[in-house]
Design a protein around this motif. Structure first.
Motif, PDB file in Angstrom:
ATOM      1  N   GLY A  84      44.100  32.064  45.084  1.00  0.00           N
ATOM      2  CA  GLY A  84      44.456  30.853  45.894  1.00  0.00           C
ATOM      3  C   GLY A  84      43.997  30.852  47.125  1.00  0.00           C
ATOM      4  N   PRO A  85      43.833  29.786  47.920  1.00  0.00           N
ATOM      5  CA  PRO A  85      43.511  29.736  49.457  1.00  0.00           C
ATOM      6  C   PRO A  85      44.488  30.304  50.261  1.00  0.00           C
ATOM      7  N   ASN A  86      43.995  30.934  51.403  1.00  0.00           N
ATOM      8  CA  ASN A  86      44.517  31.290  52.652  1.00  0.00           C
ATOM      9  C   ASN A  86      45.170  30.199  53.482  1.00  0.00           C
ATOM     10  N   HIS A  87      46.463  29.733  53.510  1.00  0.00           N
ATOM     11  CA  HIS A  87      46.835  28.670  54.337  1.00  0.00           C
ATOM     12  C   HIS A  87      47.263  29.165  55.851  1.00  0.00           C
ATOM     13  N   THR A  88      47.620  30.533  55.710  1.00  0.00           N
ATOM     14  CA  THR A  88      48.163  30.995  56.952  1.00  0.00           C
ATOM     15  C   THR A  88      47.402  31.659  58.124  1.00  0.00           C
ATOM     16  N   GLY A  89      46.164  31.973  57.562  1.00  0.00           N
ATOM     17  CA  GLY A  89      44.950  32.611  58.532  1.00  0.00           C
ATOM     18  C   GLY A  89      45.357  33.823  58.804  1.00  0.00           C
ATOM     19  N   LEU A  90      46.367  34.461  58.044  1.00  0.00           N
ATOM     20  CA  LEU A  90      46.540  35.980  58.244  1.00  0.00           C
ATOM     21  C   LEU A  90      45.597  36.900  57.106  1.00  0.00           C
ATOM     22  N   GLY A  91      45.599  38.132  57.569  1.00  0.00           N
ATOM     23  CA  GLY A  91      44.965  39.178  56.583  1.00  0.00           C
ATOM     24  C   GLY A  91      43.523  39.145  56.562  1.00  0.00           C
ATOM     25  N   SER A  92      42.901  39.653  55.510  1.00  0.00           N
ATOM     26  CA  SER A  92      41.554  39.752  55.185  1.00  0.00           C
ATOM     27  C   SER A  92      40.874  38.617  54.684  1.00  0.00           C
ATOM     28  N   GLY A  93      39.612  38.388  54.702  1.00  0.00           N
ATOM     29  CA  GLY A  93      38.996  37.206  54.224  1.00  0.00           C
ATOM     30  C   GLY A  93      39.183  37.019  52.726  1.00  0.00           C
ATOM     31  N   VAL A  94      39.000  37.992  51.996  1.00  0.00           N
ATOM     32  CA  VAL A  94      39.445  38.085  50.782  1.00  0.00           C
ATOM     33  C   VAL A  94      40.552  39.252  50.342  1.00  0.00           C
ATOM     34  N   SER A  95      41.498  39.041  49.738  1.00  0.00           N
ATOM     35  CA  SER A  95      42.336  40.098  49.610  1.00  0.00           C
ATOM     36  C   SER A  95      43.160  40.162  48.098  1.00  0.00           C
ATOM     37  N   VAL A  96      43.273  41.210  47.690  1.00  0.00           N
ATOM     38  CA  VAL A  96      44.120  41.473  46.603  1.00  0.00           C
ATOM     39  C   VAL A  96      45.374  42.297  47.180  1.00  0.00           C
ATOM     40  N   MET A  97      46.468  42.734  46.328  1.00  0.00           N
ATOM     41  CA  MET A  97      47.512  43.469  46.513  1.00  0.00           C
ATOM     42  C   MET A  97      48.175  43.911  45.140  1.00  0.00           C
ATOM     43  N   ASP A  98      48.668  44.966  44.925  1.00  0.00           N
ATOM     44  CA  ASP A  98      48.890  45.744  43.861  1.00  0.00           C
ATOM     45  C   ASP A  98      50.550  45.820  43.754  1.00  0.00           C
ATOM     46  N   ASP A  99      51.283  45.496  44.684  1.00  0.00           N
ATOM     47  CA  ASP A  99      52.873  45.287  44.675  1.00  0.00           C
ATOM     48  C   ASP A  99      53.283  44.523  43.336  1.00  0.00           C
ATOM     49  N   VAL A 100      54.635  44.732  43.191  1.00  0.00           N
ATOM     50  CA  VAL A 100      55.530  43.792  42.721  1.00  0.00           C
ATOM     51  C   VAL A 100      55.918  42.554  43.320  1.00  0.00           C
ATOM     52  N   TRP A 101      55.899  41.470  42.593  1.00  0.00           N
ATOM     53  CA  TRP A 101      56.237  40.329  43.220  1.00  0.00           C
ATOM     54  C   TRP A 101      57.606  39.830  42.781  1.00  0.00           C
ATOM     55  N   LYS A 102      58.399  39.234  43.595  1.00  0.00           N
ATOM     56  CA  LYS A 102      59.686  38.796  43.129  1.00  0.00           C
ATOM     57  C   LYS A 102      59.968  37.216  43.324  1.00  0.00           C
ATOM     58  N   THR A 103      60.480  36.599  42.286  1.00  0.00           N
ATOM     59  CA  THR A 103      60.808  35.206  42.378  1.00  0.00           C
ATOM     60  C   THR A 103      62.269  35.267  41.951  1.00  0.00           C
ATOM     61  N   PRO A 104      62.817  34.081  42.354  1.00  0.00           N
ATOM     62  CA  PRO A 104      64.265  33.854  41.635  1.00  0.00           C
ATOM     63  C   PRO A 104      64.450  34.106  40.234  1.00  0.00           C
ATOM     64  N   LEU A 105      63.137  34.147  39.406  1.00  0.00           N
ATOM     65  CA  LEU A 105      63.363  34.475  37.780  1.00  0.00           C
ATOM     66  C   LEU A 105      63.197  35.897  37.651  1.00  0.00           C
ATOM     67  N   GLY A 106      62.992  36.623  38.657  1.00  0.00           N
ATOM     68  CA  GLY A 106      62.697  38.008  38.449  1.00  0.00           C
ATOM     69  C   GLY A 106      61.472  38.619  38.828  1.00  0.00           C
ATOM     70  N   GLU A 107      60.974  39.864  38.485  1.00  0.00           N
ATOM     71  CA  GLU A 107      59.954  40.563  38.997  1.00  0.00           C
ATOM     72  C   GLU A 107      58.478  40.508  38.222  1.00  0.00           C
ATOM     73  N   VAL A 108      57.385  40.330  39.033  1.00  0.00           N
ATOM     74  CA  VAL A 108      56.158  40.026  38.039  1.00  0.00           C
ATOM     75  C   VAL A 108      55.353  41.345  38.735  1.00  0.00           C
ATOM     76  N   GLU A 109      54.874  42.321  37.832  1.00  0.00           N
ATOM     77  CA  GLU A 109      54.049  43.163  38.032  1.00  0.00           C
ATOM     78  C   GLU A 109      52.433  42.976  38.035  1.00  0.00           C
ATOM     79  N   ALA A 110      51.795  43.733  38.821  1.00  0.00           N
ATOM     80  CA  ALA A 110      50.256  43.470  39.137  1.00  0.00           C
ATOM     81  C   ALA A 110      49.749  44.176  37.970  1.00  0.00           C
ATOM     82  N   ASP A 111      48.510  43.960  37.765  1.00  0.00           N
ATOM     83  CA  ASP A 111      47.793  44.755  36.783  1.00  0.00           C
ATOM     84  C   ASP A 111      46.862  45.748  37.742  1.00  0.00           C
ATOM     85  N   LYS A 112      47.548  46.754  38.127  1.00  0.00           N
ATOM     86  CA  LYS A 112      47.107  47.647  39.207  1.00  0.00           C
ATOM     87  C   LYS A 112      45.699  48.398  38.877  1.00  0.00           C
ATOM     88  N   GLU A 113      45.313  48.632  37.478  1.00  0.00           N
ATOM     89  CA  GLU A 113      44.163  49.013  37.232  1.00  0.00           C
ATOM     90  C   GLU A 113      43.050  47.956  37.527  1.00  0.00           C
TER      91      GLU A 113
END
Length: 284
Positions: A84-113
């Motif tokens: 996805g594009p970065n609309h906020t202007g925050l953070g690194s030029g290209v970034s990934v994260m390996d945390d769990v994402w939460k939505t109203p439908l529950g949690e989504v895990e990252a493929d950490k490897e």
């Protein structure tokens, strides 16, 4: 934990209302007019998918996830790479994260490897959560994926990639390494480029500009897409993610693109004076 930033704005924060809205998007007059159903994963696929509010882009977005449902298998896990594009202007030029994402439908895990190999092997990608904290372009894709999981159509983890840098060289490099890591880890992958098309143009102008970039994507011509966005001043917000997805699919050996659906916000609201364009495209 990455908590939802745009629940209650881009999509409902109540889980029951959210499911109702997603199902409404599938059956909408601009949607596929059918609910997703179980298919079979045979090969990697790429998708162009919009990320505006569900009221406006949801029916077009539903075409991508309907196509995904026909190419999914819940018996084995799929890694869904979401660019996805970065609309906020925050953070690194290209970034990934390996945390769990939460939505109203529950949690989504990252493929950490996958995430950790990606940022370690690709010098331009950083492990950085700051860029993701308030960014909607990846978040809004997750409830549609979770809905498919609730229907026992897909089992998945994600690789979220937020791109502030969208120059051609960067996007091509990101795409190359996505394919490289997918092959190294022997992952079943789906690669989603989250992007809207023209922003706040009159309908006629938006249609003309959008058809230029859609043509480039259907031709799988990443360089031409980049040049046309620049030369025609096309306000497509996620051209970098689109280029990265296209290059990754080519590196994986697949390059046939097909337009699933196109519409604008005006086709939903009836106001054609300043519209945003949306498309769903599949690459396989």
């Amino acid at each position: 934990m990455r908590y939802p930033a745009v629940a209650g704005m881009f999509y409902p924060s109540n889980p029951h209302e959210l499911i109702e809205m997603i199902e409404h998007c599938y059956m909408h007059r601009l949607g596929p007019k059918d609910m997703p159903s179980l298919g079979c994963y045979e090969k990697p696929i790429g998708l162009i998918c919009p990320h505006a509010g569900y009221v406006y882009s949801g029916p077009i977005k539903a075409h991508s996830y309907y196509a995904l449902s026909k190419r999914s298998d819940p018996m084995e896990e799929t890694t869904v790479v979401i660019l996805g594009p970065n609309h906020t202007g925050l953070g690194s030029g290209v970034s990934v994260m390996d945390d769990v994402w939460k939505t109203p439908l529950g949690e989504v895990e990252a493929d950490k490897e996958f995430v950790n190999l990606l940022w370690r092997e690709c010098e331009i990608i950083d492990l950085d959560e700051t860029a993701h904290l308030n960014e909607h372009s990846i978040e809004v894709q997750l409830p549609f994926l979770q809905h498919l999981e609730m229907l026992n159509i897909i089992k998945f983890k994600i690789v979220p990639i937020c791109m502030m840098f969208q120059d051609y060289e960067t996007a091509v490099e990101v795409g190359y390494f996505i394919a490289k890591i997918a092959e190294e880890l022997n992952r079943r992958v789906v690669i989603i480029a989250s992007t809207d098309l023209s922003h706040y143009e009159p309908q006629e102008i938006a249609n003309k500009k959008d058809m230029i970039v859609i043509r480039d994507i259907l031709n799988m011509d990443e360089k031409q897409l980049y040049e046309d966005v620049v030369n025609y001043n096309i306000s497509m917000c996620g051209y970098g993610p689109a280029i990265a997805m296209m290059r990754a699919m080519k590196e994986l050996g697949y390059g046939e693109a097909r337009l699933l659906a196109y519409a604008t916000s005006g086709d939903v609201s009836g106001d054609y004076s300043a519209v945003v364009g949306y498309s769903s495209i599949i690459v396989e």
